[in-house]
Design an enzyme around this catalytic site. Sequence first.
Site, PDB file in Angstrom:
ATOM      1  N   CYS A  33     -11.284   4.997 -15.523  1.00 28.92           N
ATOM      2  CA  CYS A  33     -12.454   6.039 -15.199  1.00 28.92           C
ATOM      3  C   CYS A  33     -12.094   7.261 -15.723  1.00 28.92           C
ATOM      4  CB  CYS A  33     -13.156   5.773 -13.840  1.00 28.92           C
ATOM      5  SG  CYS A  33     -14.093   7.247 -13.461  1.00 28.92           S
ATOM      6  N   HIS A  63     -32.721  -0.902 -19.359  1.00 30.05           N
ATOM      7  CA  HIS A  63     -31.623  -1.711 -19.251  1.00 30.05           C
ATOM      8  C   HIS A  63     -30.042  -1.132 -19.754  1.00 30.05           C
ATOM      9  CE1 HIS A  63     -34.247  -5.501 -19.390  1.00 30.05           C
ATOM     10  NE2 HIS A  63     -34.479  -4.985 -18.250  1.00 30.05           N
ATOM     11  N   THR A  97     -41.140  -8.193 -27.424  1.00 32.54           N
ATOM     12  CA  THR A  97     -40.548  -8.773 -26.350  1.00 32.54           C
ATOM     13  C   THR A  97     -41.286 -10.152 -25.743  1.00 32.54           C
ATOM     14  OG1 THR A  97     -39.912  -8.376 -23.989  1.00 32.54           O
ATOM     15  CG2 THR A  97     -41.929  -7.417 -24.883  1.00 32.54           C
ATOM     16  N   ARG A 151     -21.356  -6.349 -29.763  1.00 36.08           N
ATOM     17  CA  ARG A 151     -22.678  -5.803 -29.857  1.00 36.08           C
ATOM     18  C   ARG A 151     -22.668  -4.280 -30.295  1.00 36.08           C
ATOM     19  NH1 ARG A 151     -25.996  -7.326 -24.979  1.00 36.08           N
ATOM     20  NH2 ARG A 151     -27.900  -6.666 -26.375  1.00 36.08           N
ATOM     21  N   TYR A 195     -19.597  -7.275 -25.466  1.00 36.52           N
ATOM     22  CA  TYR A 195     -20.389  -6.111 -25.604  1.00 36.52           C
ATOM     23  C   TYR A 195     -19.561  -5.191 -26.593  1.00 36.52           C
ATOM     24  CZ  TYR A 195     -23.552  -6.891 -21.904  1.00 36.52           C
ATOM     25  OH  TYR A 195     -24.398  -7.540 -21.145  1.00 36.52           O
ATOM     26  N   ASP A 215     -29.542  -1.045 -27.848  1.00 35.75           N
ATOM     27  CA  ASP A 215     -29.214  -0.189 -29.118  1.00 35.75           C
ATOM     28  C   ASP A 215     -29.958   1.108 -29.069  1.00 35.75           C
ATOM     29  OD1 ASP A 215     -31.584  -2.165 -30.474  1.00 35.75           O
ATOM     30  OD2 ASP A 215     -31.770  -0.146 -30.499  1.00 35.75           O
ATOM     31  N   LEU A 251     -43.905 -11.131 -33.040  1.00 36.43           N
ATOM     32  CA  LEU A 251     -44.067 -12.210 -33.888  1.00 36.43           C
ATOM     33  C   LEU A 251     -44.950 -13.313 -33.615  1.00 36.43           C
ATOM     34  CD1 LEU A 251     -42.677 -12.522 -36.598  1.00 36.43           C
ATOM     35  CD2 LEU A 251     -40.840 -13.800 -35.663  1.00 36.43           C
ATOM     36  N   GLU A 252     -44.731 -13.645 -32.371  1.00 39.70           N
ATOM     37  CA  GLU A 252     -45.759 -14.996 -31.864  1.00 39.70           C
ATOM     38  C   GLU A 252     -46.083 -14.492 -30.354  1.00 39.70           C
ATOM     39  OE1 GLU A 252     -42.684 -17.440 -32.261  1.00 39.70           O
ATOM     40  OE2 GLU A 252     -41.581 -17.076 -30.593  1.00 39.70           O
TER      41      GLU A 252
HETATM   42  N1  APR Z   1     -41.110  -8.842 -35.229  1.00 37.61           N
HETATM   43  C1  APR Z   1     -41.706  -8.727 -34.130  1.00 37.61           C
HETATM   44  N2  APR Z   1     -41.543  -9.586 -32.934  1.00 37.61           N
HETATM   45  C2  APR Z   1     -40.249 -10.241 -33.303  1.00 37.61           C
HETATM   46  C3  APR Z   1     -39.676 -10.183 -34.377  1.00 37.61           C
HETATM   47  C4  APR Z   1     -39.902  -9.372 -35.535  1.00 37.61           C
HETATM   48  N3  APR Z   1     -39.294  -9.333 -36.489  1.00 37.61           N
HETATM   49  N4  APR Z   1     -38.443 -10.970 -34.445  1.00 37.61           N
HETATM   50  C5  APR Z   1     -38.733 -11.578 -32.968  1.00 37.61           C
HETATM   51  N5  APR Z   1     -39.568 -11.096 -32.339  1.00 37.61           N
HETATM   52  C6  APR Z   1     -40.114 -11.403 -31.027  1.00 37.61           C
HETATM   53  C7  APR Z   1     -40.108 -12.935 -30.433  1.00 37.61           C
HETATM   54  O1  APR Z   1     -41.000 -13.600 -30.934  1.00 37.61           O
HETATM   55  C8  APR Z   1     -39.721 -12.791 -29.218  1.00 37.61           C
HETATM   56  O2  APR Z   1     -40.990 -12.752 -28.403  1.00 37.61           O
HETATM   57  O3  APR Z   1     -39.248 -10.671 -30.028  1.00 37.61           O
HETATM   58  C9  APR Z   1     -39.293 -11.286 -28.828  1.00 37.61           C
HETATM   59  C10 APR Z   1     -37.812 -11.102 -28.512  1.00 37.61           C
HETATM   60  O4  APR Z   1     -37.829 -11.960 -27.122  1.00 37.61           O
HETATM   61  P1  APR Z   1     -36.208 -11.783 -26.275  1.00 37.61           P
HETATM   62  O5  APR Z   1     -35.173 -12.439 -27.573  1.00 37.61           O
HETATM   63  O6  APR Z   1     -36.468 -12.847 -25.151  1.00 37.61           O
HETATM   64  O7  APR Z   1     -35.911 -10.429 -26.222  1.00 37.61           O
HETATM   65  P2  APR Z   1     -36.399  -9.352 -25.062  1.00 37.61           P
HETATM   66  O8  APR Z   1     -37.814  -9.796 -24.657  1.00 37.61           O
HETATM   67  O9  APR Z   1     -36.118  -8.162 -25.484  1.00 37.61           O
HETATM   68  O10 APR Z   1     -35.507  -9.749 -23.687  1.00 37.61           O
HETATM   69  C11 APR Z   1     -35.701  -9.039 -22.545  1.00 37.61           C
HETATM   70  O11 APR Z   1     -33.873 -10.357 -21.585  1.00 37.61           O
HETATM   71  O12 APR Z   1     -31.808 -11.291 -21.934  1.00 37.61           O
HETATM   72  C12 APR Z   1     -32.568  -9.975 -21.318  1.00 37.61           C
HETATM   73  O13 APR Z   1     -31.821  -7.771 -20.939  1.00 37.61           O
HETATM   74  C13 APR Z   1     -32.226  -8.681 -22.254  1.00 37.61           C
HETATM   75  O14 APR Z   1     -33.429  -6.941 -22.471  1.00 37.61           O
HETATM   76  C14 APR Z   1     -33.283  -8.356 -22.801  1.00 37.61           C
HETATM   77  C15 APR Z   1     -34.512  -8.910 -21.824  1.00 37.61           C
END
Ligand code: APR
Length: 239
Positions: free
Chosen positions: A138, A111, A178, A61, A58, A96, A204-205
Amino acid sequence: MGTRRTGKIVILTGAGISAESGLGTFRDEGGLWSQHRIEDVATPEGFARDPALVQEFYNARRVQAAAARPNAAHLALAHLQEDHRGEVVIVTQNVDALHEAGGAQSVLHMHGTLAGALCAGCGHRWRAPDTMAVGEACPACAAPLARPDVVWFGEMPYLMDEIFGHLASCDVFAAIGTSGEVYPAAGFVREAAAYGAHTVELNLEPSSVVSAFAETRFGKATDIVPAWVDDLLGQTVRS
Ligand code: APR
């Protein structure tokens, strides 16, 4: 001429909205979960087993996030909050502070945040130092039990009652950047749709829950989010 959509909008964001600010996502190629095991750095058991590894994860990050800048997608959502006539609620899975840095208000961090510290003993919260040491005391109870105020797997996300209240009362629900892999966040779309909201996935997908969305927009967040906000603000719909 119809009136602008004046309804309430709830937006859920994930790591993908911060990707173009240089912060790694979790499940993309080379993402954080391909560099570290979740059970080692994002669970209470992992913290008990090896607090130094977790604090190091952390701390790295926290430093990275502090150096990152909000991108056009963060700025567009702040603009939407400012100019949309209805309420715009931003719920983020991200730890963030890029939404806030981009001008967003009252962001709900389900989160937790890298900027927060939590005492695993008394529950006191304070602003985390840039680098949190193992056994950091603490400031309230002096126990050496400081941890990042981040929700780990197996722990209850924050603000759930408030978030479900928003899902039950919004006209539009959008998920941005997400993967739809982690609940309860991945279930928000079905909750909002059950209450009649129009649902949009901007990613993105296609995510794991793409089939639950009424509308999808694929591409990079810095392209598709500003375009979506322009459509919403310019949209004239028969109310
Ligand atoms: N623009 C739009 N989407 C994007 C981009 C971009 N430039 N780059 C990546 N992505 C998309 C990916 O296609 C993916 O579907 O963002 C998503 C990221 O997915 P994860 O890496 O799984 O992140 P997230 O969904 O935020 O994870 C949820 O999981 O590990 C835990 O606590 C952690 O908050 C997190 C939670």
